[in-house]
Write a protein that holds these residues in place. Structure first.
Motif, PDB file in Angstrom:
ATOM      1  N   GLY A 180      -5.956  -4.015  15.865  1.00  0.00           N
ATOM      2  CA  GLY A 180      -6.044  -5.317  16.514  1.00  0.00           C
ATOM      3  C   GLY A 180      -5.583  -6.422  15.591  1.00  0.00           C
ATOM      4  O   GLY A 180      -4.453  -6.437  15.142  1.00  0.00           O
ATOM      5  N   SER A 181      -6.507  -7.343  15.280  1.00  0.00           N
ATOM      6  CA  SER A 181      -6.176  -8.457  14.396  1.00  0.00           C
ATOM      7  C   SER A 181      -6.533  -8.156  12.946  1.00  0.00           C
ATOM      8  O   SER A 181      -6.342  -8.996  12.081  1.00  0.00           O
ATOM      9  CB  SER A 181      -6.934  -9.718  14.848  1.00  0.00           C
ATOM     10  OG  SER A 181      -6.554 -10.087  16.146  1.00  0.00           O
ATOM     11  N   ARG A 182      -7.065  -6.972  12.701  1.00  0.00           N
ATOM     12  CA  ARG A 182      -7.484  -6.645  11.341  1.00  0.00           C
ATOM     13  C   ARG A 182      -6.340  -6.008  10.555  1.00  0.00           C
ATOM     14  O   ARG A 182      -5.616  -5.159  11.055  1.00  0.00           O
ATOM     15  CB  ARG A 182      -8.681  -5.678  11.350  1.00  0.00           C
ATOM     16  CG  ARG A 182      -9.953  -6.307  11.892  1.00  0.00           C
ATOM     17  CD  ARG A 182     -11.122  -5.347  11.754  1.00  0.00           C
ATOM     18  NE  ARG A 182     -12.347  -5.899  12.300  1.00  0.00           N
ATOM     19  CZ  ARG A 182     -13.182  -6.663  11.615  1.00  0.00           C
ATOM     20  NH1 ARG A 182     -12.926  -6.959  10.376  1.00  0.00           N
ATOM     21  NH2 ARG A 182     -14.274  -7.131  12.190  1.00  0.00           N
ATOM     22  N   GLY A 183      -6.230  -6.427   9.289  1.00  0.00           N
ATOM     23  CA  GLY A 183      -5.246  -5.831   8.414  1.00  0.00           C
ATOM     24  C   GLY A 183      -3.899  -6.518   8.509  1.00  0.00           C
ATOM     25  O   GLY A 183      -3.600  -7.278   9.404  1.00  0.00           O
ATOM     26  N   PRO A 219     -14.835 -13.126  -5.099  1.00  0.00           N
ATOM     27  CA  PRO A 219     -13.428 -13.522  -5.241  1.00  0.00           C
ATOM     28  C   PRO A 219     -12.755 -13.782  -3.902  1.00  0.00           C
ATOM     29  O   PRO A 219     -13.263 -13.414  -2.846  1.00  0.00           O
ATOM     30  CB  PRO A 219     -12.807 -12.305  -5.929  1.00  0.00           C
ATOM     31  CG  PRO A 219     -13.604 -11.148  -5.380  1.00  0.00           C
ATOM     32  CD  PRO A 219     -15.016 -11.674  -5.235  1.00  0.00           C
ATOM     33  N   ASN A 220     -11.580 -14.402  -3.967  1.00  0.00           N
ATOM     34  CA  ASN A 220     -10.737 -14.609  -2.792  1.00  0.00           C
ATOM     35  C   ASN A 220      -9.434 -13.853  -3.020  1.00  0.00           C
ATOM     36  O   ASN A 220      -8.536 -14.342  -3.725  1.00  0.00           O
ATOM     37  CB  ASN A 220     -10.460 -16.098  -2.575  1.00  0.00           C
ATOM     38  CG  ASN A 220      -9.698 -16.363  -1.287  1.00  0.00           C
ATOM     39  OD1 ASN A 220      -8.840 -15.584  -0.891  1.00  0.00           O
ATOM     40  ND2 ASN A 220      -9.977 -17.481  -0.652  1.00  0.00           N
ATOM     41  N   PRO A 221      -9.295 -12.646  -2.463  1.00  0.00           N
ATOM     42  CA  PRO A 221      -8.107 -11.838  -2.740  1.00  0.00           C
ATOM     43  C   PRO A 221      -6.814 -12.452  -2.219  1.00  0.00           C
ATOM     44  O   PRO A 221      -5.738 -12.193  -2.778  1.00  0.00           O
ATOM     45  CB  PRO A 221      -8.410 -10.505  -2.048  1.00  0.00           C
ATOM     46  CG  PRO A 221      -9.421 -10.841  -1.001  1.00  0.00           C
ATOM     47  CD  PRO A 221     -10.248 -11.950  -1.575  1.00  0.00           C
ATOM     48  N   SER A 280       0.844  -1.188   0.000  1.00  0.00           N
ATOM     49  CA  SER A 280       0.000   0.000   0.000  1.00  0.00           C
ATOM     50  C   SER A 280       0.880   1.237   0.000  1.00  0.00           C
ATOM     51  O   SER A 280       1.962   1.238   0.584  1.00  0.00           O
ATOM     52  CB  SER A 280      -0.898   0.020   1.239  1.00  0.00           C
ATOM     53  OG  SER A 280      -1.562   1.262   1.356  1.00  0.00           O
ATOM     54  N   ARG A 281       0.430   2.269  -0.668  1.00  0.00           N
ATOM     55  CA  ARG A 281       1.169   3.532  -0.671  1.00  0.00           C
ATOM     56  C   ARG A 281       0.577   4.533   0.311  1.00  0.00           C
ATOM     57  O   ARG A 281       0.775   5.735   0.176  1.00  0.00           O
ATOM     58  CB  ARG A 281       1.204   4.122  -2.081  1.00  0.00           C
ATOM     59  CG  ARG A 281       2.093   3.306  -3.009  1.00  0.00           C
ATOM     60  CD  ARG A 281       2.500   4.054  -4.236  1.00  0.00           C
ATOM     61  NE  ARG A 281       3.504   3.322  -4.983  1.00  0.00           N
ATOM     62  CZ  ARG A 281       4.011   3.751  -6.140  1.00  0.00           C
ATOM     63  NH1 ARG A 281       3.602   4.888  -6.661  1.00  0.00           N
ATOM     64  NH2 ARG A 281       4.916   3.033  -6.765  1.00  0.00           N
ATOM     65  N   ILE A 288      -9.828  -9.012   4.999  1.00  0.00           N
ATOM     66  CA  ILE A 288      -9.150  -8.549   3.792  1.00  0.00           C
ATOM     67  C   ILE A 288      -8.220  -7.400   4.164  1.00  0.00           C
ATOM     68  O   ILE A 288      -8.654  -6.397   4.725  1.00  0.00           O
ATOM     69  CB  ILE A 288     -10.189  -8.102   2.744  1.00  0.00           C
ATOM     70  CG1 ILE A 288     -11.116  -9.282   2.409  1.00  0.00           C
ATOM     71  CG2 ILE A 288      -9.506  -7.583   1.494  1.00  0.00           C
ATOM     72  CD1 ILE A 288     -12.322  -8.897   1.579  1.00  0.00           C
ATOM     73  N   CYS A 289      -6.943  -7.522   3.838  1.00  0.00           N
ATOM     74  CA  CYS A 289      -5.955  -6.557   4.329  1.00  0.00           C
ATOM     75  C   CYS A 289      -6.218  -5.136   3.840  1.00  0.00           C
ATOM     76  O   CYS A 289      -5.916  -4.174   4.543  1.00  0.00           O
ATOM     77  CB  CYS A 289      -4.542  -7.007   3.943  1.00  0.00           C
ATOM     78  SG  CYS A 289      -4.193  -6.984   2.164  1.00  0.00           S
ATOM     79  N   PHE A 290      -6.780  -4.977   2.636  1.00  0.00           N
ATOM     80  CA  PHE A 290      -7.013  -3.625   2.118  1.00  0.00           C
ATOM     81  C   PHE A 290      -8.392  -3.084   2.516  1.00  0.00           C
ATOM     82  O   PHE A 290      -8.775  -1.981   2.111  1.00  0.00           O
ATOM     83  CB  PHE A 290      -6.800  -3.553   0.595  1.00  0.00           C
ATOM     84  CG  PHE A 290      -7.551  -4.586  -0.198  1.00  0.00           C
ATOM     85  CD1 PHE A 290      -8.846  -4.365  -0.623  1.00  0.00           C
ATOM     86  CD2 PHE A 290      -6.935  -5.780  -0.547  1.00  0.00           C
ATOM     87  CE1 PHE A 290      -9.532  -5.308  -1.361  1.00  0.00           C
ATOM     88  CE2 PHE A 290      -7.615  -6.742  -1.301  1.00  0.00           C
ATOM     89  CZ  PHE A 290      -8.907  -6.504  -1.710  1.00  0.00           C
TER      90      PHE A 290
END
Length: 378
Positions: free
Chosen positions: A44-47, A95-97, A35-36, A198-200
């Protein structure tokens, strides 16, 4: 061996790198900047792939005494993963990113650059095994700890990529052991929470995120018999199997909840029906790849027994599969499910197993049920 350790900033990749160093390999650590947005922070646990993750990866490499670099793959990630995610939802698929990220970024772009720089292998903290057949060809297998097994998300790897993969956690019996080892080694990530979602989209609001990138138009919600039930604000915001958020205002005749059975972005319709109709008994897959040397039946078109898994943490289901070529020359993987499978959506990835071995994967193009005929819904 000269090994490039992919350092996510988590405990698994840190311990995997430590084991590679301990095994005597010449190890270099690299963190992928996907990511820019330099201010992106972990919640927390997200991202994942955040500023904190980069710093944690650097600290782990410093503790291990190995060089550390950050490689900017943000453009490739935006095009091959994020844009693909948007395009698939816009087409009414789910989809599965993570699969696309492993396919296009971590084991394509990263490995390509690693080999160009003279590295022999890429080391990651995935829970999976690479074994060799009697001819020495690589095969992908489930990890020793099936509860943490990640062979599903690695199902996109090809034989050529498996030749250069190293998974030091393959035989580890539990995640608790990995954390204990990290603590014993003095790694600060020993008790860091696992990332998920999803990380984004770190806040988890996929519908809101998509609404900013896809033109949503109001349309009809109809039942499996074609009866109009209500309106939606955009078909692309729904997924097969969804129950909440339909806002129909009135219950079904039997009083039971309705579920999304199908999404039709061209007609801008969402088809709903009873839970029983979520079960499908045939899947057809495209974008097929084989993890190692394909079994003979792939070339002969004969049917073969297998297990199929459609979610990273889903249960594998007994199946019978075969290859089929369409009139326009496209190869399809046809999978029949004698016991059925619930809530499968086009766009998801199905990974095919025999025993612990991953045979390959395909993107689900259609999921069919003998219980109802979607063509009857106009």
């Amino acid at each position: 061996m000269k090994v490039l350790a992919a350092m996510s900033g988590g405990v698994d990749s840190a311990v995997a790198a430590a084991r590679a160093v301990e095994a005597g390999h010449d190890v270099v650590g690299v963190h992928l900047a996907l990511s820019r947005m330099p201010g992106t922070l972990r919640t927390g646990s997200r991202g994942c792939c955040t500023v904190e993750d980069s710093n944690d990866a650097w600290r782990a490499c410093d503790k291990l005494g190995i060089p550390f670099y950050v490689w900017d793959f943000s453009d490739r990630f935006a095009e091959d993963v994020v844009q693909d995610f948007v395009d698939e939802y816009e087409a009414g698929r789910t989809p599965n990113p993570c699969m696309r990220c492993n396919e296009k970024i971590k084991f394509a772009a990263l490995l390509e650059k690693a080999l160009a720089l003279g590295f022999d292998a890429v080391c990651t903290g995935h829970y999976a095994k690479v074994l060799r057949d009697e001819d020495g060809a690589p095969e992908l297998h489930r990890a020793a700890d099936w509860a943490k097994d990640q062979s599903y998300v690695l199902g996109v790897l090809t034989r050529e990529q498996l030749e250069h993969c190293m998974f030091p956690l393959a035989e580890t019996p539990s995640k608790a052991e990995v954390r204990a080892e990290a603590e014993a080694r003095g790694l600060t990530v020993a008790n860091k929470p696992d990332s998920y979602d999803i990380c984004f989209i770190p806040d988890g609001d996929t519908r809101g995120w998509l609404a900013e990138r896809i033109e949503m138009k109001p349309g009809e919600i109809v039942d499996h018999e074609g009866n109009a039930l209500g309106q939606h604000e955009g078909a692309q915001a729904f997924t097969v199997g969804q129950r909440k958020g339909l806002r129909l205002g009135r219950p079904a005749a039997d009083g039971k909840p309705r579920f999304v059975l199908e999404i039709r972005p061209k007609d801008n319709k969402v088809i709903v029906g009873p839970e029983a109709l979520l079960a499908v008994d045939q899947l057809r897959g495209i974008r097929i790849s084989w993890a190692g040397v394909p079994i003979a039946e792939v070339f002969t078109g004969e049917k073969f027994d297998c297990m199929v898994q459609v979610r990273a943490h889903g249960d594998p289901v007994q199946a019978v599969a075969h290859m089929e070529r369409t009139e326009d020359g496209q190869d399809n993987l046809v999978v029949n499910l004698p016991e059925g499978m619930r809530g499968v959506a086009p766009g998801q990835t199905m990974v095919v197993y025999q025993g612990s071995r991953v045979l390959g994967q395909a993107t689900i193009d259609s999921a069919r049920s003998s219980a109802w005929d979607p063509t009857q819904v106009g």
